[in-house]
Design a protein around this motif. Structure first.
Motif, PDB file in Angstrom:
ATOM      1  N   ASP A 101       0.940  -1.056   0.052  1.00 16.41           N
ATOM      2  CA  ASP A 101      -0.194  -0.006   0.154  1.00 16.41           C
ATOM      3  C   ASP A 101       1.005   1.233  -0.015  1.00 16.41           C
ATOM      4  N   VAL A 102       1.742   1.310  -0.813  1.00 16.87           N
ATOM      5  CA  VAL A 102       2.817   2.562  -1.138  1.00 16.87           C
ATOM      6  C   VAL A 102       2.849   2.904  -2.569  1.00 16.87           C
ATOM      7  N   LYS A 103       3.285   3.902  -2.914  1.00 17.93           N
ATOM      8  CA  LYS A 103       3.370   4.416  -4.361  1.00 17.93           C
ATOM      9  C   LYS A 103       4.717   4.520  -4.801  1.00 17.93           C
ATOM     10  N   VAL A 104       5.193   3.932  -5.829  1.00 18.36           N
ATOM     11  CA  VAL A 104       6.401   4.010  -6.386  1.00 18.36           C
ATOM     12  C   VAL A 104       6.641   4.894  -7.532  1.00 18.36           C
ATOM     13  N   VAL A 105       7.351   6.108  -7.529  1.00 16.63           N
ATOM     14  CA  VAL A 105       7.758   6.892  -8.458  1.00 16.63           C
ATOM     15  C   VAL A 105       9.168   6.568  -9.337  1.00 16.63           C
ATOM     16  N   PHE A 106       9.103   6.575 -10.590  1.00 13.43           N
ATOM     17  CA  PHE A 106      10.496   6.563 -11.341  1.00 13.43           C
ATOM     18  C   PHE A 106      10.757   7.878 -11.787  1.00 13.43           C
ATOM     19  N   ALA A 107      11.965   8.209 -11.880  1.00 14.91           N
ATOM     20  CA  ALA A 107      12.689   9.161 -12.384  1.00 14.91           C
ATOM     21  C   ALA A 107      12.615   9.344 -13.807  1.00 14.91           C
ATOM     22  N   SER A 108      12.384   8.286 -14.397  1.00 14.79           N
ATOM     23  CA  SER A 108      12.221   8.165 -15.930  1.00 14.79           C
ATOM     24  C   SER A 108      11.583   7.067 -16.141  1.00 14.79           C
ATOM     25  N   THR A 109      11.146   6.969 -17.461  1.00 16.09           N
ATOM     26  CA  THR A 109      10.345   5.910 -18.076  1.00 16.09           C
ATOM     27  C   THR A 109      11.350   4.918 -18.537  1.00 16.09           C
ATOM     28  N   ASP A 110      12.678   5.104 -18.762  1.00 15.72           N
ATOM     29  CA  ASP A 110      13.473   4.123 -19.233  1.00 15.72           C
ATOM     30  C   ASP A 110      13.898   3.336 -17.989  1.00 15.72           C
ATOM     31  N   LEU A 111      14.004   3.832 -17.049  1.00 16.92           N
ATOM     32  CA  LEU A 111      14.063   3.200 -15.563  1.00 16.92           C
ATOM     33  C   LEU A 111      13.188   2.025 -15.446  1.00 16.92           C
ATOM     34  N   ALA A 112      11.773   2.581 -15.712  1.00 17.32           N
ATOM     35  CA  ALA A 112      10.714   1.680 -15.242  1.00 17.32           C
ATOM     36  C   ALA A 112      10.601   0.522 -16.362  1.00 17.32           C
ATOM     37  N   ARG A 113      11.136   0.596 -17.684  1.00 18.08           N
ATOM     38  CA  ARG A 113      11.217  -0.385 -18.574  1.00 18.08           C
ATOM     39  C   ARG A 113      12.419  -1.490 -18.325  1.00 18.08           C
ATOM     40  N   ALA A 114      13.546  -1.010 -17.350  1.00 19.24           N
ATOM     41  CA  ALA A 114      14.489  -2.013 -17.152  1.00 19.24           C
ATOM     42  C   ALA A 114      13.901  -3.389 -16.523  1.00 19.24           C
ATOM     43  N   THR A 115      14.578  -4.249 -16.815  1.00 17.47           N
ATOM     44  CA  THR A 115      13.784  -5.615 -16.167  1.00 17.47           C
ATOM     45  C   THR A 115      14.779  -6.320 -15.272  1.00 17.47           C
ATOM     46  N   PHE A 116      14.070  -7.196 -14.408  1.00 16.46           N
ATOM     47  CA  PHE A 116      14.803  -7.804 -13.411  1.00 16.46           C
ATOM     48  C   PHE A 116      14.483  -9.484 -13.220  1.00 16.46           C
ATOM     49  N   SER A 117      15.258 -10.096 -12.898  1.00 15.38           N
ATOM     50  CA  SER A 117      14.829 -11.578 -12.701  1.00 15.38           C
ATOM     51  C   SER A 117      15.486 -11.989 -11.390  1.00 15.38           C
ATOM     52  N   GLY A 118      14.748 -12.746 -10.672  1.00 13.78           N
ATOM     53  CA  GLY A 118      15.258 -13.279  -9.552  1.00 13.78           C
ATOM     54  C   GLY A 118      14.144 -13.802  -8.432  1.00 13.78           C
TER      55      GLY A 118
END
Length: 328
Positions: A277-294
């Motif tokens: 129940d929080v809000k996440v804000v990205f500094a750029s759209t490029d950062l939001a598109r970066a992927t993570f696996s784990g």
């Protein structure tokens, strides 16, 4: 068992097999001041599972006959929603005078029951487990909602889902289990599976761990085998099926384990927002598109972003209920 003697008599009443003596015994008990908590639900269960021979025209004629024998006060009383306790008493009155018209009153109450809606809603940051009337177990993830009406478990077992849920379906070959979500249906029979269908997501994901399910929209459908995952694209109305790397990933969230496979950080942020129940804000759209696996087992917010930052150069700043993410 509580009410066992009268349960058998009520069942005979619904099947029109009650003798005059049995009718008298049941009528006497119904009129007694004894506490009858839970009696309505017992009668509802018996009625749902008892076939009836009367059609609508016969029932209407029966009701008219009964009304002609009642004064205005009685008619008004019977026109309101009756409990099965009152219905059984009315049914016995009719039975004893030879009209056999109790079906109308029971069906009237059943109409009210069918109109009822049962809703389980889970807020952000919470999880819940519910057991449906047929015994099916459902685990609801954060920010999810499960709904079904009074017709559940009659001809079929149908629920509506918004959000994510893991189902362990009770086997019943005569009554298929169907999950509805945004124009897509997942039909199962004695199956364990996960459905993720959040309204703001672009896809609906079904992951099968046991049994078989068929996922379909209005045009086509696909049957899944265990260890398969189907992703339905809402915009393109397309299906994509793949094998899961780990069959347990379907319900990792139930065990407080986060599993991501080439998942954009923006999608991971949606999961975190629902979980905490929080809000996440990205500094750029490029950062939001970066992927993570784990796989992340310790689900503290700080730990989640710390592990992601080990594979991607980013920093996080926490301020009240908002998390700000930027490139490092």
């Amino acid at each position: 068992m509580k009410y066992q003697k009268y349960r058998l008599l009520i069942e005979k009443l619904f099947k029109r097999q009650l003798t005059e003596k049995q009718a008298a015994d049941l009528s006497k008990w119904l009129r007694s001041p004894e506490d009858k908590e839970g009696f309505d639900d017992m009668c509802h269960e018996l009625w749902v599972n008892t076939p009836t021979a009367a059609n609508d025209s016969v029932e209407a004629a029966m009701f008219a006959n009964i009304q002609s024998r009642m004064d205005e006060t009685e008619t008004e009383k019977f026109s309101k929603r009756l409990s099965f306790y009152k219905i059984a008493a009315a049914a016995l009155l009719v039975f004893c005078i030879g009209l056999g018209a109790y079906t109308y009153f029971i069906r009237k109450n059943m109409t009210d029951r069918l109109a009822e809606v049962v809703e389980t809603k889970v807020e952000k940051g919470q999880k819940a487990q519910v057991i449906l009337p047929d015994g099916t177990k459902v685990w609801l993830n954060s920010f999810s909602q499960l709904t079904y009406d009074g017709a559940f478990n009659q001809r079929e077992r149908r629920v509506k889902l918004s959000g994510e849920a893991y189902f362990e379906v009770t086997k019943n070959r005569d009554k298929h289990f169907v999950v509805e979500c945004e124009g897509v249906e997942i039909e199962a029979l004695g199956t364990a599976f996960d459905v993720k269908a959040y309204p703001l997501d672009s896809t609906i994901t079904t992951s099968l761990t046991e049994g078989r399910v068929r996922v379909s929209d209005k045009k086509s459908g696909i049957t899944l085998e265990p260890n398969q995952q189907l992703i339905y694209n809402k915009k393109g109305n397309s299906f994509a099926v793949a094998e899961m790397d780990n069959i347990n990933e379907a319900d990792f969230w139930r065990k407080n384990i986060l599993y991501f496979h080439s998942t954009p950080l923006g999608d991971i942020a949606k999961t975190i927002e629902r979980m905490y129940d929080v809000k996440v804000v990205f500094a750029s759209t490029d950062l939001a598109r970066a992927t993570f696996s784990g796989t992340i087992r310790n689900n503290s917010l700080e730990n989640i972003f710390h592990i992601i930052s080990l594979t991607y150069p980013m920093t996080c700043r926490f301020h009240e209920d908002t998390i700000y993410i930027k490139h490092r």
